[in-house]
Design a protein around this motif. Structure first.
Motif, PDB file in Angstrom:
ATOM      1  N   THR A 278     -17.557 -57.261 -37.738  1.00  0.00           N
ATOM      2  CA  THR A 278     -18.094 -56.007 -38.268  1.00  0.00           C
ATOM      3  C   THR A 278     -19.596 -55.961 -38.056  1.00  0.00           C
ATOM      4  O   THR A 278     -20.295 -56.947 -38.332  1.00  0.00           O
ATOM      5  CB  THR A 278     -17.801 -55.883 -39.779  1.00  0.00           C
ATOM      6  OG1 THR A 278     -16.406 -56.071 -40.011  1.00  0.00           O
ATOM      7  CG2 THR A 278     -18.224 -54.516 -40.315  1.00  0.00           C
TER       8      THR A 278
ATOM      9  N   LEU B 233     -18.762 -51.839 -30.400  1.00  0.00           N
ATOM     10  CA  LEU B 233     -18.018 -51.701 -31.647  1.00  0.00           C
ATOM     11  C   LEU B 233     -18.380 -50.393 -32.345  1.00  0.00           C
ATOM     12  O   LEU B 233     -19.394 -49.770 -32.039  1.00  0.00           O
ATOM     13  CB  LEU B 233     -18.341 -52.868 -32.586  1.00  0.00           C
ATOM     14  CG  LEU B 233     -17.983 -54.270 -32.110  1.00  0.00           C
ATOM     15  CD1 LEU B 233     -18.408 -55.301 -33.151  1.00  0.00           C
ATOM     16  CD2 LEU B 233     -16.489 -54.388 -31.837  1.00  0.00           C
TER      17      LEU B 233
ATOM     18  N   HIS C 107     -13.300 -54.842 -36.385  1.00  0.00           N
ATOM     19  CA  HIS C 107     -12.551 -54.968 -35.133  1.00  0.00           C
ATOM     20  C   HIS C 107     -11.858 -56.327 -35.119  1.00  0.00           C
ATOM     21  O   HIS C 107     -12.497 -57.365 -35.267  1.00  0.00           O
ATOM     22  CB  HIS C 107     -13.509 -54.853 -33.941  1.00  0.00           C
ATOM     23  CG  HIS C 107     -12.851 -55.092 -32.612  1.00  0.00           C
ATOM     24  ND1 HIS C 107     -12.211 -54.096 -31.908  1.00  0.00           N
ATOM     25  CD2 HIS C 107     -12.727 -56.226 -31.864  1.00  0.00           C
ATOM     26  CE1 HIS C 107     -11.729 -54.594 -30.781  1.00  0.00           C
ATOM     27  NE2 HIS C 107     -12.024 -55.882 -30.732  1.00  0.00           N
TER      28      HIS C 107
END
Length: 260
Positions: A219, A234, A239
């Motif tokens: 993150t 991202l 993820h």
């Protein structure tokens, strides 16, 4: 009851915000989860990252900084009734959740630094002793395949990892590790045995890797630019990591992989 932040100014309560996202940002710009419309507040001033029952406050390299309980901090493990101070605003952290992390462990760091280039004939300076700093031991050499995948190695900036201990009773996913792919630290390896690992260069780009029963997740925490996984930037959502994913963060490439 989920944790929440109670926003006030001059003793007057303005709003309440449930801490119900893995990453919440605080700042002056409209895209933040908590908007503080004051010139003393930076566009993206701070972030709160929540992992299970634990919340961590990070200063996003703000201009005027932030305080917790009257003390200036850059990062802080949140405790019930902590009061965050940003400019004229106060935010009280309310939570009845049982923490799974020792706050002292969150502050422990292991640092990898690229060597400073020396002039010809210059003596190499001795590194200061630091009981909080541990250099990760050499792992297997980087393979030709890894070299081909990442291209010419460059010199990385600081890679900093801060880890918080995971409770022994929590079901664990398959063991995993990350290996540095670029620069003088290429080949060095870190086993992901903790509940929380932060990676990056403070003030530039920081992300957290979290270990959960159903896998590992990355993150974004800090920085205008988001890190990438396998060349794809991202989002602000966690993820999930897959075997042999390549993370690029603060100019450093590293490979995530499961250990057999």
């Amino acid at each position: 009851m989920a944790a929440k932040l109670i926003l006030s100014m001059d003793g007057v309560v303005i709003n309440e915000y449930p801490v119900n996202k893995e990453r919440m940002t605080i700042g002056r710009k409209a895209h933040n989860d908590i908007i503080l419309d004051n010139l003393a507040v930076s566009g993206e001033h701070a972030a709160i990252v929540t992992i299970l029952n634990d919340s961590f406050l990070e200063d996003l390299d703000s201009t005027n900084g932030l305080e917790v309980n009257g003390v200036v901090v850059k990062k802080h493990f949140m405790q019930p009734n902590d009061v965050i101070g940003i400019g004229k605003y106060s935010m009280k952290y309310i939570s009845d959740q049982v923490s799974q992390t020792n706050p002292a462990d969150f502050e422990k760091t292991m640092i990898l630094r690229a060597p400073v280039k020396q002039a010809v004939g210059a003596a190499k300076p001795a590194e200061p002793a630091n009981p909080m700093s541990t250099q990760i031991g050499m792992a297997k050499p980087v393979s030709a395949e890894a070299v081909e995948k990442t291209g010419k190695f460059g010199v990385p900036p600081t890679v900093e990892t801060a880890q918080a201990a995971a409770p022994a009773s929590t079901a664990a996913p398959q063991n995993a590790a990350i290996q540095i792919l670029t620069g003088p630290n290429a080949g060095k390896e870190l086993d992901l045995v903790k509940n929380l690992t932060t990676l990056g260069k403070p003030g530039v780009q920081v992300a957290v890797l979290t270990r959960r029963p159903h896998g590992y997740f990355i993150t974004h925490v800090e920085g205008a630019n988001f890190p990438s996984v396998n060349g794809q930037a991202l989002t602000d959502k966690p993820h999930q990591m897959n075997d042999h994913d390549v993370i690029e963060l603060a100019g450093v490439k590293m490979e995530f992989y499961f250990k057999g």
